[in-house]
Design a protein around this motif. Structure first.
Motif, PDB file in Angstrom:
ATOM      1  N   LEU A 105      -2.766   3.115  -0.825  1.00 14.98           N
ATOM      2  CA  LEU A 105      -2.049   2.569  -1.951  1.00 14.98           C
ATOM      3  C   LEU A 105      -1.028   3.653  -2.728  1.00 14.98           C
ATOM      4  CD1 LEU A 105      -4.827   0.726  -4.309  1.00 14.98           C
ATOM      5  CD2 LEU A 105      -2.990  -0.240  -2.417  1.00 14.98           C
TER       6      LEU A 105
ATOM      7  N   GLU B 221       0.563   5.931  -0.731  1.00 15.92           N
ATOM      8  CA  GLU B 221       1.605   5.995   0.363  1.00 15.92           C
ATOM      9  C   GLU B 221       2.467   4.627   0.116  1.00 15.92           C
ATOM     10  OE1 GLU B 221       3.892   7.047   3.584  1.00 15.92           O
ATOM     11  OE2 GLU B 221       2.635   8.162   2.242  1.00 15.92           O
ATOM     12  N   THR B 222       1.989   3.575  -0.210  1.00 17.85           N
ATOM     13  CA  THR B 222       2.575   2.346  -0.482  1.00 17.85           C
ATOM     14  C   THR B 222       3.495   2.488  -1.489  1.00 17.85           C
ATOM     15  OG1 THR B 222       0.901   1.198   0.552  1.00 17.85           O
ATOM     16  CG2 THR B 222       2.506  -0.066  -0.773  1.00 17.85           C
TER      17      THR B 222
ATOM     18  N   THR C 295       6.469   5.052  -0.838  1.00 18.79           N
ATOM     19  CA  THR C 295       7.360   4.480   0.026  1.00 18.79           C
ATOM     20  C   THR C 295       8.052   3.433  -0.763  1.00 18.79           C
ATOM     21  OG1 THR C 295       5.921   4.927   1.829  1.00 18.79           O
ATOM     22  CG2 THR C 295       7.658   3.197   2.215  1.00 18.79           C
ATOM     23  N   ARG C 296       7.555   2.592  -1.382  1.00 23.47           N
ATOM     24  CA  ARG C 296       8.278   1.592  -2.110  1.00 23.47           C
ATOM     25  C   ARG C 296       9.111   2.124  -3.540  1.00 23.47           C
ATOM     26  NH1 ARG C 296      11.466  -0.678  -4.031  1.00 23.47           N
ATOM     27  NH2 ARG C 296      11.808  -2.744  -5.208  1.00 23.47           N
TER      28      ARG C 296
ATOM     29  N   ASN D  27      11.727  -4.138  -1.694  1.00 20.27           N
ATOM     30  CA  ASN D  27      10.389  -4.495  -0.901  1.00 20.27           C
ATOM     31  C   ASN D  27      10.445  -4.571   0.630  1.00 20.27           C
ATOM     32  OD1 ASN D  27       9.190  -4.329  -3.476  1.00 20.27           O
ATOM     33  ND2 ASN D  27       8.613  -6.445  -3.660  1.00 20.27           N
TER      34      ASN D  27
ATOM     35  N   ALA E 151       8.722  -2.314   3.050  1.00 20.93           N
ATOM     36  CA  ALA E 151       7.601  -3.049   4.124  1.00 20.93           C
ATOM     37  C   ALA E 151       8.261  -2.547   5.659  1.00 20.93           C
ATOM     38  CB  ALA E 151       7.703  -4.327   4.039  1.00 20.93           C
TER      39      ALA E 151
ATOM     40  N   MET F 132       7.109   1.013   6.321  1.00 22.33           N
ATOM     41  CA  MET F 132       5.726   1.298   6.616  1.00 22.33           C
ATOM     42  C   MET F 132       5.158   0.412   7.771  1.00 22.33           C
ATOM     43  SD  MET F 132       3.814   1.564   2.899  1.00 22.33           S
ATOM     44  CE  MET F 132       2.197   2.075   3.690  1.00 22.33           C
TER      45      MET F 132
ATOM     46  N   THR G 289       1.771  -8.046   2.532  1.00 20.97           N
ATOM     47  CA  THR G 289       0.871  -6.957   2.616  1.00 20.97           C
ATOM     48  C   THR G 289       1.202  -5.910   1.543  1.00 20.97           C
ATOM     49  OG1 THR G 289       0.002  -7.338   4.815  1.00 20.97           O
ATOM     50  CG2 THR G 289      -0.313  -5.108   4.140  1.00 20.97           C
ATOM     51  N   LEU G 290       2.488  -5.793   1.616  1.00 20.00           N
ATOM     52  CA  LEU G 290       3.142  -4.664   0.695  1.00 20.00           C
ATOM     53  C   LEU G 290       2.787  -5.159  -0.748  1.00 20.00           C
ATOM     54  CD1 LEU G 290       5.117  -2.192   0.509  1.00 20.00           C
ATOM     55  CD2 LEU G 290       6.765  -3.614  -0.045  1.00 20.00           C
TER      56      LEU G 290
ATOM     57  N   ARG H 104      -0.498  -4.903  -1.888  1.00 18.98           N
ATOM     58  CA  ARG H 104      -1.007  -3.425  -2.363  1.00 18.98           C
ATOM     59  C   ARG H 104      -0.236  -3.027  -3.816  1.00 18.98           C
ATOM     60  NH1 ARG H 104      -0.115  -0.161   3.573  1.00 18.98           N
ATOM     61  NH2 ARG H 104      -1.713  -1.209   4.694  1.00 18.98           N
TER      62      ARG H 104
END
Length: 592
Positions: free
Chosen positions: A526, A528-529, A532-533, A539, A543, A546, A552-553, A556
């Motif tokens: 989470l 890292e998500t 990255t976002r 979004n 995605a 990653m 999935t994004l 999370r």
């Protein structure tokens, strides 16, 4: 029939008494009678020349049939060619087994350079005659573009003062075995009769040469080998003198060029030109040289290639063989130069390495070598390599900056290469100077101009330390470019050095604690998500970065926001995410 007039009678009496044109010119007579008398006089002169030529040809045939001395017979043919064509000189060139023409017998020549000339197949007027098997002549050889010229051949012709030439092929059993030539040291026009006479004498020379073909071939080859060996010894002596004196490759290339009569270029093992002779003549203009330098001799020392010798000489010629014999001496020069460069680079590498570690004496020496006192502090580059030896990479990368007009030296700090460069160049040029993707993974530069914050660092060691920390931050943050300015990343290492570790951890926990704990318990990504976002434009972009499905994004992100009980798309959370990544990165956790 009417009696001749008084003037005509006087002209007839003078002609009968073998008078010359001066005597005839003094007689008072009608113009028609005078013209007739001069015509008769020219005819008598032509007949006398023809008789002399026939007598000479008969005498030559008599000599050929009665004598066994081949050298004397050939000299007889050559000397008669000189006398009958009323030339300054005449000579006979014998065709060797390699197709080259070598001076065998001559009469009237003065220059040793010309008599020792070995003419490559197809070159000069003699090669022209041998190829076409026809007699020919030229009023001025050096300016006649029908013939293929070489620098050495033209130089030897000038040494003899040669202008006009006439020649005929010497043939036996349908094959050319040599060329007979006569010439002048001033322009001249040859007649068809002159060429016919030369062809007849060439036939006599063919008889003599055919009779002793085997002996001539052996003598010709031996003579050529001796002359070639003498030339090699002379050039070798000069090159060894240059080697002892420490003369550079340029002077050695010039000596070789003068010896073989062609332009010479010396390249080191990397293909860089390190020595070249001066262009010789209009045929060696820059645009023509690339094509002319077709012959390449590999220069080796102990089976290791140290460079190449490029030259403009005919393939298969004696000059080519001479170059191959002399190449080892030039290879020693390149090997010594390469060793000297390696020694200087090793000393430079060690000195720069000491300077970036804080050795003030080494730093002073490095700055003096860069001449950085007047132009301000040098630019510092800290470079992470993909692989390879640091010393070798440092030398190559420093060369890249030098090609951009900078003065550069190289060293190392830990596993990173450090370059110091003095000089003015745009950032784009600096980046292109290190554009070696197979060697350089990433790098940070700290410019030495007054507009950069890193300029305020007190010394090279401190600025290098700042750049190295920026390189670590660049790695930890997964920086989007292969390079960065130290000022772009200065905040992160400054924060990690300035704040107590407890305060940094407290800040990160205050904003990300529940998500960090959830990742540790459940093995999710989470944090890292979120990072990255927040670093992506949408979004979908996050995605893609990653390599996960868009749904999935989103799932999370929803889980992270539920844990944090607030929106997490602000700059504070992004800062906390980056600091967390720095803490987790290798090496930075201990320092914090």
């Amino acid at each position: 029939m009417s009696e001749p007039s008084g003037g005509a009678s006087a002209l007839l009496r003078l002609l009968a008494g073998h008078a010359d044109s001066t005597d005839l010119g003094g007689v008072e007579a009608d113009q028609a009678d005078r013209d007739s008398a001069f015509s008769v006089l020219r005819r008598i002169s032509d007949l006398e020349d023809a008789r002399e030529s026939l007598q000479a040809l008969v005498a030559t045939l008599t000599d050929v049939s009665s004598s066994t001395d081949a050298e004397a017979l050939l000299w007889s043919v050559v000397s008669r060619a000189r006398r009958l064509l009323r030339s300054d000189f005449a000579y006979f060139l014998a065709l060797g087994v390699d197709g080259g023409l070598t001076m065998h017998v001559y009469d009237g020549l003065l220059s040793d350079l010309f008599t020792q000339e070995v003419i490559a197949p197809g070159f000069g007027i003699s090669g022209y005659i041998a190829d076409r098997r026809q007699p020919t002549w030229t009023s001025d050889f050096l300016t006649d573009e029908r013939y293929r010229h070489t620098d050495h051949g033209d130089r030897s012709a000038r040494s003899e003062g040669i202008r006009a030439l006439a020649g005929a092929p010497v043939m036996a059993e349908g094959q050319v075995i040599g060329v007979l030539l006569a010439g002048e040291r001033h322009p001249r026009t040859y007649s068809a009769g002159d060429l016919d006479l030369l062809m007849s004498l060439a036939g006599h020379a063919a008889v003599v040469h055919s009779r002793n073909a085997t002996v001539f071939a052996h003598e010709n080859a031996a003579s050529a080998r001796i002359r070639e060996a003498e030339s090699i010894v002379r050039l070798q002596s000069k090159l060894l003198g240059h080697l002892v004196d420490g003369t550079g490759a340029d002077e050695m290339a010039e000596t070789l060029s003068q010896g073989i009569g062609g332009r010479v270029v010396v390249e080191d093992a990397a293909g860089t030109v390190v020595g070249t002779s001066a262009p010789q003549g209009p045929d060696h203009a820059p645009e023509a040289q690339a094509g002319a330098l077709s012959e390449a001799v590999d220069l080796r020392v102990r089976e290791e290639s140290v460079g190449r010798l490029r030259c403009a000489v005919p393939s298969g010629s004696s000059e080519q063989r001479m170059l191959r014999e002399l190449a080892p001496t030039l290879a020693i020069r390149l090997a010594l130069d390469a060793g000297s460069r390696r020694y200087r680079r090793t000393a430079e590498f060690d000195q720069v390495t000491a300077a970036v570690r804080g050795d003030t004496d080494a730093e002073s020496a490095v700055l003096a070598a860069l001449g950085a006192g007047e132009g301000g502090p040098p630019t510092v580059f800290c470079i992470e390599l993909t692989s390879g030896d640091r010393r070798t990479a440092a030398a190559l990368l420093a060369d890249g900056l030098r090609r951009k007009g900078l003065t550069a030296v190289a060293g190392a700090s830990g596993e990173s290469v450090v370059l110091l460069a003095a000089g003015s160049a745009p950032v784009d040029d600096l980046v292109r100077g290190l554009d070696r993707p197979r060697m350089v993974r990433r790098f940070v530069l700290s410019r030495g101009d007054e507009h950069c914050r890193s300029h305020a660092e007190p010394d090279v060691a401190a600025r290098t330390d700042t750049a190295l920390r920026a390189l670590q931050a660049m790695r930890a943050l997964r920086w989007g470019r292969r390079w960065a300015d130290a000022d772009e990343l200065a905040l992160f290492p400054m924060v990690m050095r300035s704040l107590p570790p407890g305060e940094i951890h407290a800040f990160v926990r205050a904003h990300l604690g529940p998500v960090i704990d959830y990742d540790r318990r459940c093995g999710t990504a989470l944090v890292e998500t979120l990072r990255t976002r927040l670093s992506s434009s949408s979004n979908a972009a996050g995605a893609g970065a990653m390599n996960v499905h868009l749904n999935t994004l989103r799932q999370r992100l929803e889980r992270a926001q539920a844990l944090l009980t607030c929106d997490c798309d602000d700059a504070v959370h992004l800062l906390a995410l980056n600091l967390h990544q720095l803490i987790e990165a290798s090496g930075l956790e201990e320092e914090s």
